[in-house]
Motif scaffolding. Structure first.
Motif, PDB file in Angstrom:
ATOM      1  N   VAL A 106      24.439  15.242  15.062  1.00 34.74           N
ATOM      2  CA  VAL A 106      23.474  14.532  15.311  1.00 34.74           C
ATOM      3  C   VAL A 106      22.917  13.199  14.912  1.00 34.74           C
ATOM      4  O   VAL A 106      22.744  12.176  15.426  1.00 34.74           O
ATOM      5  N   VAL A 107      23.222  13.217  13.436  1.00 38.31           N
ATOM      6  CA  VAL A 107      22.777  12.217  12.583  1.00 38.31           C
ATOM      7  C   VAL A 107      23.921  11.026  13.146  1.00 38.31           C
ATOM      8  O   VAL A 107      23.603   9.712  13.234  1.00 38.31           O
ATOM      9  N   GLY A 108      25.042  11.568  13.514  1.00 41.03           N
ATOM     10  CA  GLY A 108      26.305  10.424  13.754  1.00 41.03           C
ATOM     11  C   GLY A 108      25.938   9.873  15.157  1.00 41.03           C
ATOM     12  O   GLY A 108      25.914   8.574  15.294  1.00 41.03           O
ATOM     13  N   VAL A 109      25.524  10.517  16.267  1.00 42.38           N
ATOM     14  CA  VAL A 109      25.169  10.095  17.506  1.00 42.38           C
ATOM     15  C   VAL A 109      23.747   9.076  17.427  1.00 42.38           C
ATOM     16  O   VAL A 109      23.850   8.268  18.084  1.00 42.38           O
ATOM     17  N   VAL A 110      22.726   9.349  16.660  1.00 41.52           N
ATOM     18  CA  VAL A 110      21.709   8.516  16.261  1.00 41.52           C
ATOM     19  C   VAL A 110      22.127   7.315  15.705  1.00 41.52           C
ATOM     20  O   VAL A 110      21.621   6.289  15.890  1.00 41.52           O
ATOM     21  N   ALA A 111      23.013   7.297  14.536  1.00 39.90           N
ATOM     22  CA  ALA A 111      23.254   6.222  14.095  1.00 39.90           C
ATOM     23  C   ALA A 111      24.370   5.173  14.851  1.00 39.90           C
ATOM     24  O   ALA A 111      24.156   4.065  15.024  1.00 39.90           O
ATOM     25  N   LEU A 112      25.126   5.933  16.084  1.00 40.28           N
ATOM     26  CA  LEU A 112      25.845   5.189  16.883  1.00 40.28           C
ATOM     27  C   LEU A 112      24.878   4.404  17.902  1.00 40.28           C
ATOM     28  O   LEU A 112      25.034   3.417  18.194  1.00 40.28           O
ATOM     29  N   TYR A 113      23.768   5.153  18.317  1.00 39.27           N
ATOM     30  CA  TYR A 113      22.836   4.572  18.955  1.00 39.27           C
ATOM     31  C   TYR A 113      22.247   3.362  18.447  1.00 39.27           C
ATOM     32  O   TYR A 113      21.900   2.407  19.186  1.00 39.27           O
ATOM     33  N   GLY A 114      21.621   3.371  17.112  1.00 42.01           N
ATOM     34  CA  GLY A 114      21.134   2.241  16.441  1.00 42.01           C
ATOM     35  C   GLY A 114      22.308   1.225  16.446  1.00 42.01           C
ATOM     36  O   GLY A 114      21.834  -0.044  16.649  1.00 42.01           O
ATOM     37  N   TRP A 115      23.484   1.469  16.212  1.00 42.32           N
ATOM     38  CA  TRP A 115      24.546   0.316  16.245  1.00 42.32           C
ATOM     39  C   TRP A 115      24.673  -0.179  17.859  1.00 42.32           C
ATOM     40  O   TRP A 115      24.841  -1.427  17.791  1.00 42.32           O
ATOM     41  N   GLY A 116      24.539   0.413  18.769  1.00 37.51           N
ATOM     42  CA  GLY A 116      24.578   0.320  19.918  1.00 37.51           C
ATOM     43  C   GLY A 116      23.370  -0.792  20.648  1.00 37.51           C
ATOM     44  O   GLY A 116      23.415  -1.937  21.183  1.00 37.51           O
ATOM     45  N   MET A 117      22.287  -0.242  20.053  1.00 38.41           N
ATOM     46  CA  MET A 117      21.055  -1.138  20.208  1.00 38.41           C
ATOM     47  C   MET A 117      21.014  -2.348  19.540  1.00 38.41           C
ATOM     48  O   MET A 117      20.057  -3.595  19.851  1.00 38.41           O
TER      49      MET A 117
END
Length: 273
Positions: free
Chosen positions: A250-261
């Motif tokens: 979940v932390v990885g998914v959130v980190a990738l989302y922040g990268w994408g944003m």
């Protein structure tokens, strides 16, 4: 009609208020932009999320085989004693996942094991207090792990026979949780990413990258869990489950989302919707 000196002063103050310390204009933060949702973008986003879900369900047999082969390979490569078998296909059905049977031989019960683990917990708690301010987030994470493992140590000191969970059930539930997270990812991105005016390739790229991350991480993560449990026993399972279980992807998914944003997008910068 000429402006009064007071009106000129207020206009000058307004112009200066949007200037940074280097003289550049401070744009309005995207978090407080008003967004409208064109019907076409909403429909495209729903279709994209549905297409990813269909792709995941279609590729489920290959994912099951890949995760099973990876886990079994690592169990044999690490020379762990125990029973390691492919899953029973009858376990699947609906959205469920067929998972391998991972049953490592655990070390013999040692009454001093909780004491040793407790000493390590106290040492980690004490050492994390010496971290600098810049390292405080790491100290908080270490202390969270110390609290969880400390509770496990107390449980195994007084009620070890009451612990009914096994390594096999831990690995099976972890693999299924990761699979459900993969199924939820396109719909999470639908609500938090697709509705913003990003390009189509950016939406596809973010979801594909996130799904690839989860697909690669999961079997390696639970191979490590099985190896650690085989070395230390069931006392580690609460820590592995609560701190290093589904919370890790979940932390990885959130980190990738922040990268994408943070990807550059002219539509976002111009606030065109």
């Amino acid at each position: 009609m000429a402006k009064s000196p007071h009106a000129k002063s207020r206009a000058a103050v307004r112009r200066l208020s949007v200037r940074g310390h280097l003289g550049g204009t401070i744009a309005q933060h995207r978090a407080i932009w008003r967004q409208t949702l064109p019907t076409q973008r909403v429909l495209q986003s729903v279709v994209l999320a549905g297409a990813f879900s269909a792709l995941l369900l279609w590729s489920r047999p290959w994912l099951e085989a890949a995760w099973t082969d990876t886990l079994l390979w690592w169990m044999h490569a690490l020379a762990l004693p125990g029973r390691f078998l492919p899953g029973d296909p009858s376990q699947g059905g609906g959205l469920d996942l067929v998972v391998p049977l991972i049953v490592p031989e655990l070390p013999l019960s040692d009454p001093w094991s909780p004491m040793r683990h407790g000493a390590v917990v106290l040492l980690l708690w004490w050492c994390s207090g010496w971290f600098s301010d810049a390292a405080k987030p790491l100290a908080f994470f270490i202390r969270l792990g110390a609290l969880v493992h400390g509770a496990s140590v107390l449980f195994f000191m007084f009620w070890p026979a009451s612990f009914t969970h096994t390594v096999s059930s831990h690995v099976a539930s972890g693999l299924r949780q990761a699979w459900y997270l993969m199924l939820a990812t396109p719909w999470i991105h639908l609500l938090t990413y697709y509705l913003f005016p990003f390009a189509a390739w950016q939406r596809v790229a973010l979801t594909l990258t996130t799904l690839a991350f989860l697909a690669l991480l999961t079997p390696l993560q639970y191979a490590v869990h099985a190896a650690l449990a085989q070395m230390s026993g069931l006392i580690l399972l609460p820590l592995l489950n609560l701190v290093f279980g589904v919370m890790l992807p979940v932390v990885g998914v959130v980190a990738l989302y922040g990268w994408g944003m943070g990807w550059r997008n002219r539509g976002m910068e111009a606030r065109h919707v």
